[in-house]
Design a protein around this motif. Structure first.
Motif, mmCIF file in Angstrom:
data_model
loop_
_atom_site.group_PDB
_atom_site.id
_atom_site.type_symbol
_atom_site.label_atom_id
_atom_site.label_comp_id
_atom_site.label_asym_id
_atom_site.label_seq_id
_atom_site.Cartn_x
_atom_site.Cartn_y
_atom_site.Cartn_z
ATOM 1 N N LEU A 110 0.844 -1.197 0.000
ATOM 2 C CA LEU A 110 0.000 0.000 0.000
ATOM 3 C C LEU A 110 0.879 1.247 0.000
ATOM 4 O O LEU A 110 0.623 2.196 -0.747
ATOM 5 C CB LEU A 110 -0.925 -0.004 1.215
ATOM 6 N N GLN A 111 1.931 1.248 0.803
ATOM 7 C CA GLN A 111 2.854 2.390 0.838
ATOM 8 C C GLN A 111 3.534 2.584 -0.517
ATOM 9 O O GLN A 111 3.714 3.719 -0.968
ATOM 10 C CB GLN A 111 3.894 2.193 1.935
ATOM 11 N N LYS A 112 3.906 1.476 -1.186
ATOM 12 C CA LYS A 112 4.519 1.574 -2.522
ATOM 13 C C LYS A 112 3.548 2.206 -3.506
ATOM 14 O O LYS A 112 3.934 3.084 -4.285
ATOM 15 C CB LYS A 112 4.938 0.193 -3.044
ATOM 16 N N ALA A 113 2.301 1.766 -3.467
ATOM 17 C CA ALA A 113 1.292 2.305 -4.382
ATOM 18 C C ALA A 113 1.101 3.804 -4.143
ATOM 19 O O ALA A 113 1.048 4.596 -5.095
ATOM 20 C CB ALA A 113 -0.030 1.562 -4.211
ATOM 21 N N ARG A 114 1.023 4.196 -2.901
ATOM 22 C CA ARG A 114 0.883 5.632 -2.574
ATOM 23 C C ARG A 114 2.110 6.412 -3.022
ATOM 24 O O ARG A 114 2.000 7.529 -3.515
ATOM 25 C CB ARG A 114 0.651 5.808 -1.080
ATOM 26 N N TRP A 115 3.297 5.821 -2.844
ATOM 27 C CA TRP A 115 4.531 6.481 -3.252
ATOM 28 C C TRP A 115 4.535 6.712 -4.765
ATOM 29 O O TRP A 115 4.910 7.793 -5.227
ATOM 30 C CB TRP A 115 5.750 5.652 -2.842
ATOM 31 N N VAL A 116 4.131 5.711 -5.539
ATOM 32 C CA VAL A 116 4.112 5.852 -6.996
ATOM 33 C C VAL A 116 3.151 6.964 -7.397
ATOM 34 O O VAL A 116 3.479 7.808 -8.230
ATOM 35 C CB VAL A 116 3.718 4.522 -7.693
ATOM 36 N N GLU A 117 1.978 6.991 -6.796
ATOM 37 C CA GLU A 117 1.017 8.047 -7.129
ATOM 38 C C GLU A 117 1.570 9.428 -6.786
ATOM 39 O O GLU A 117 1.460 10.366 -7.570
ATOM 40 C CB GLU A 117 -0.310 7.819 -6.394
ATOM 41 N N GLU A 118 2.178 9.540 -5.620
ATOM 42 C CA GLU A 118 2.752 10.815 -5.196
ATOM 43 C C GLU A 118 3.927 11.206 -6.093
ATOM 44 O O GLU A 118 4.038 12.342 -6.535
ATOM 45 C CB GLU A 118 3.214 10.702 -3.739
ATOM 46 N N ASN A 119 4.790 10.240 -6.396
ATOM 47 C CA ASN A 119 5.975 10.486 -7.214
ATOM 48 C C ASN A 119 5.599 10.900 -8.634
ATOM 49 O O ASN A 119 6.254 11.755 -9.228
ATOM 50 C CB ASN A 119 6.848 9.234 -7.227
#
Length: 149
Positions: A110-119
């Protein structure tokens, strides 16, 4: 004059049909499984964000790393949010108190998915207009089937 009806039987049939519409297993679970297939295709194969546009392209340096072992990925530069397949394999239909949802079983993913969206500055793991339309159409179909059974 005596009139006999089958209103009791009809009422039971109607009640049973309406009860089926309250069953999250009947309505929500199959819709979520259909959506997860569509979203996986869009995100992890086509590399498209929730707005329908591309997620982006990998840098040349990162693309070279993706092509080396053990990843052995293609030379396609479009971002498909997948390196080790951990993120897409963890993407699941999850039972909740009120129905079903699509999400990750592992908090790290979940953190990876959020990071990709933010990035990337894009919504990726939200529904597209087409996916929303699919869900509504599928719910309408299931509702019609339940009421006409």
């Amino acid at each position: 004059m005596r009139i006999e009806t089958n209103i009791g039987q009809i009422s039971k049939v109607i009640a049973d049909r309406l009860k089926k519409l309250q069953d999250k297993e009947y309505l929500l679970r199959p819709v979520c499984f259909g959506l997860i297939d569509k979203m996986t295709q869009r995100i992890h194969i086509e590399g498209r964000a929730s707005d329908g546009g591309e997620i982006g392209n990998y840098s040349t340096e990162y693309l070279k790393r993706r092509q080396r072992k053990p990843l052995n990925r293609t030379a396609d530069p479009k971002i498909i949010v997948s390196a080790t397949r951990q993120l897409e394999n963890d993407w699941s239909v999850i039972a909740t108190d009120v129905g079903y949802a699509i999400g990750f079983l592992n908090e790290f993913n979940l953190q990876k998915a959020r990071w990709v969206e933010e990035n990337k500055g894009k919504k990726i793991f939200s529904l597209t207009e087409d996916e929303t339309r699919y869900a509504v159409d599928y719910l309408n179909e299931l509702t019609t089937d339940a009421l006409n059974t």
